[in-house]
Design an enzyme around this catalytic site. Structure first.
Site, PDB file in Angstrom:
ATOM      1  CD  GLU A 250      -2.804  -1.303   2.392  1.00  0.00           C
ATOM      2  OE1 GLU A 250      -2.762  -0.423   3.255  1.00  0.00           O
ATOM      3  OE2 GLU A 250      -3.579  -2.263   2.447  1.00  0.00           O
ATOM      4  CG  HIS A 267      -6.025  -0.037   4.777  1.00  0.00           C
ATOM      5  ND1 HIS A 267      -4.884  -0.776   4.999  1.00  0.00           N
ATOM      6  CD2 HIS A 267      -6.838  -0.287   5.845  1.00  0.00           C
ATOM      7  CE1 HIS A 267      -5.003  -1.430   6.149  1.00  0.00           C
ATOM      8  NE2 HIS A 267      -6.178  -1.141   6.687  1.00  0.00           N
TER       9      HIS A 267
HETATM   10  P1  NAD Z   1     -10.459 -11.067  15.418  1.00  0.00           P
HETATM   11  O1  NAD Z   1      -9.163 -11.481  16.023  1.00  0.00           O
HETATM   12  O2  NAD Z   1     -11.549 -10.601  16.312  1.00  0.00           O
HETATM   13  O3  NAD Z   1     -11.048 -12.237  14.504  1.00  0.00           O
HETATM   14  C1  NAD Z   1     -10.257 -13.012  13.666  1.00  0.00           C
HETATM   15  C2  NAD Z   1     -10.874 -14.382  13.614  1.00  0.00           C
HETATM   16  O4  NAD Z   1     -10.126 -15.145  12.668  1.00  0.00           O
HETATM   17  C3  NAD Z   1     -10.798 -15.144  14.966  1.00  0.00           C
HETATM   18  O5  NAD Z   1     -12.086 -15.593  15.347  1.00  0.00           O
HETATM   19  C4  NAD Z   1      -9.863 -16.314  14.680  1.00  0.00           C
HETATM   20  O6  NAD Z   1     -10.230 -17.496  15.356  1.00  0.00           O
HETATM   21  C5  NAD Z   1     -10.027 -16.476  13.170  1.00  0.00           C
HETATM   22  N1  NAD Z   1      -8.885 -17.126  12.545  1.00  0.00           N
HETATM   23  C6  NAD Z   1      -7.572 -16.973  12.804  1.00  0.00           C
HETATM   24  N2  NAD Z   1      -6.844 -17.753  11.987  1.00  0.00           N
HETATM   25  C7  NAD Z   1      -7.722 -18.411  11.194  1.00  0.00           C
HETATM   26  C8  NAD Z   1      -7.589 -19.337  10.137  1.00  0.00           C
HETATM   27  N3  NAD Z   1      -6.387 -19.773   9.745  1.00  0.00           N
HETATM   28  N4  NAD Z   1      -8.708 -19.791   9.528  1.00  0.00           N
HETATM   29  C9  NAD Z   1      -9.947 -19.361   9.907  1.00  0.00           C
HETATM   30  N5  NAD Z   1     -10.123 -18.487  10.918  1.00  0.00           N
HETATM   31  C10 NAD Z   1      -9.030 -18.013  11.543  1.00  0.00           C
HETATM   32  O7  NAD Z   1     -10.073  -9.938  14.335  1.00  0.00           O
HETATM   33  P2  NAD Z   1     -11.022  -8.771  13.795  1.00  0.00           P
HETATM   34  O8  NAD Z   1     -10.935  -7.615  14.712  1.00  0.00           O
HETATM   35  O9  NAD Z   1     -12.336  -9.336  13.440  1.00  0.00           O
HETATM   36  O10 NAD Z   1     -10.197  -8.371  12.460  1.00  0.00           O
HETATM   37  C11 NAD Z   1     -10.195  -9.217  11.328  1.00  0.00           C
HETATM   38  C12 NAD Z   1      -9.264  -8.680  10.257  1.00  0.00           C
HETATM   39  O11 NAD Z   1      -9.676  -7.375   9.856  1.00  0.00           O
HETATM   40  C13 NAD Z   1      -7.801  -8.528  10.674  1.00  0.00           C
HETATM   41  O12 NAD Z   1      -6.996  -8.977   9.615  1.00  0.00           O
HETATM   42  C14 NAD Z   1      -7.620  -7.052  10.793  1.00  0.00           C
HETATM   43  O13 NAD Z   1      -6.301  -6.673  10.564  1.00  0.00           O
HETATM   44  C15 NAD Z   1      -8.548  -6.550   9.707  1.00  0.00           C
HETATM   45  N6  NAD Z   1      -8.944  -5.145   9.845  1.00  0.00           N
HETATM   46  C16 NAD Z   1      -8.959  -4.367   8.740  1.00  0.00           C
HETATM   47  C17 NAD Z   1      -9.324  -3.016   8.855  1.00  0.00           C
HETATM   48  C18 NAD Z   1      -9.378  -2.121   7.639  1.00  0.00           C
HETATM   49  O14 NAD Z   1      -9.168  -0.936   7.767  1.00  0.00           O
HETATM   50  N7  NAD Z   1      -9.700  -2.641   6.477  1.00  0.00           N
HETATM   51  C19 NAD Z   1      -9.665  -2.476  10.101  1.00  0.00           C
HETATM   52  C20 NAD Z   1      -9.682  -3.324  11.199  1.00  0.00           C
HETATM   53  C21 NAD Z   1      -9.312  -4.668  11.069  1.00  0.00           C
END
Ligand code: NAD
Length: 292
Positions: A250, A267
């Site tokens: 990015e 993003h």
């Molecule tokens: P979280 O930790 O609450 O949830 C992630 C889930 O993924 C968990 O339930 C975990 O068990 C599951 N997981 C982990 N490894 C796995 C695998 N190999 N297969 C299947 N499931 C698996 O996280 P969240 O707060 O829900 O965030 C999710 C994603 O969103 C993260 O990558 C975060 O960086 C991203 N995010 C992006 C933005 C954006 O601006 N676009 C903002 C916030 C978060």
């Protein structure tokens, strides 16, 4: 107390943080500014690595305003006795709403329609779409954001299947394995963290299992999707569409920008006024605890 904010933040969040000390906002020379900072606050752009930390003499805390610590070298922080904190829940709703918005945008070709209108063309016949109601949404990662999306999509009449081995027996949807999720879903939305296990989880083999009319949404991390495989699938009409908010590099200027059947955003998942206010408040609470 000197607080260095390295990436741009909404002014609401900045004014919350200013309650704690002197704020230096997005300096041109980060290495010079970090020298006498006590706290470093970053979003996703700044890479907090050993090299940057070697310029810090007083740093006690690195605070990630948001979720995901993939831009912070936690080991390097630990070695220097620097505490790392983040605000994991503050932007969840904003990201879930963006994922939903992307599903609508792809299905109703909203971006293409808007673009054509602004070119003063009326291409109504090319803009027939599909509806979300009655369709199956496959959620990969049923954590904070995935769960919020499941609730919202259920309210729209979608059926939810999910893949998350660490969250068994959720009442928010039917748990399936990844292969079945790819095969069953009209929409696949990614909400897992980027780890060695999840890197390029959406690879040619996974895409090959998707339905012909399926749509892929990625608001999680760019590295989850094999860009070349997605490009080919969209170009050859193997899947109907995609929407991405995150990219392996990015800012992104790669070849997915050439395609018509993809919606791209820079993003902005956590970039809402409300999320930024929550991030500011959550950061303050955590920083106060750490500084006690
Ligand atoms: P979280 O930790 O609450 O949830 C992630 C889930 O993924 C968990 O339930 C975990 O068990 C599951 N997981 C982990 N490894 C796995 C695998 N190999 N297969 C299947 N499931 C698996 O996280 P969240 O707060 O829900 O965030 C999710 C994603 O969103 C993260 O990558 C975060 O960086 C991203 N995010 C992006 C933005 C954006 O601006 N676009 C903002 C916030 C978060």
């Amino acid at each position: 107390m000197k607080i260095l904010i390295a990436d741009s933040m909404e002014k609401e969040a900045v004014s919350e943080i200013q309650k704690l000390g002197e704020v230096i906002l997005v300096p041109n020379d980060l290495k010079a500014a970090i020298k006498d900072a006590d706290i470093l606050i970053v979003r996703s752009a700044t890479q907090v690595n050993a090299e940057l930390l070697s310029h810090a003499h007083r740093l006690k805390i690195v605070a990630r305003a948001g979720v995901g610590l993939d831009n912070v070298d936690k080991e390097a922080c630990e070695k220097r006795g620097i505490k790392v904190i983040s605000t994991p829940g503050a932007s969840s709703n904003a990201v879930a709403e963006l994922a939903l918005g992307m599903m609508f945008a792809v299905s109703r070709k909203i971006a293409k329609a808007d673009f054509s209108m602004k070119k003063k063309t009326w291409i109504k016949k090319e803009l027939s779409g599909t509806e979300l109601e009655g369709k199956t949404l496959g959620i990969v990662g049923l954590g904070r954001i995935g769960a919020m999306l499941a609730l919202k999509a259920t309210a729209l009449g979608m059926e939810i299947v999910y893949y998350d081995p660490r969250t068994p027996n959720s009442t928010l949807g039917r748990q399936v394995n990844l292969n079945d999720l790819m095969a069953l879903s009209d929409y696949v939305s990614l909400h897992v963290p980027l780890t060695p296990e999840t890197r390029e989880l959406i690879n040619p083999a996974a895409i090959a299992k998707m339905r012909k009319g399926a749509v892929l949404i990625n608001t999680a991390r760019g590295g989850l999707v094999d860009e070349e495989a997605l490009y080919l699938a969209l170009k050859e009409g193997k899947i109907a569409g995609a929407a991405l908010d995150v990219y392996p590099q990015e800012p992104y200027t790669g070849k997915l920008c050439e395609l018509d059947n993809i919606v791209l955003t820079p993003h902005i998942g956590g970039s809402t006024k409300e999320a930024q206010i929550r991030i500011g408040k959550e950061l303050i609470e955590q920083l106060k605890k750490e500084l006690k």
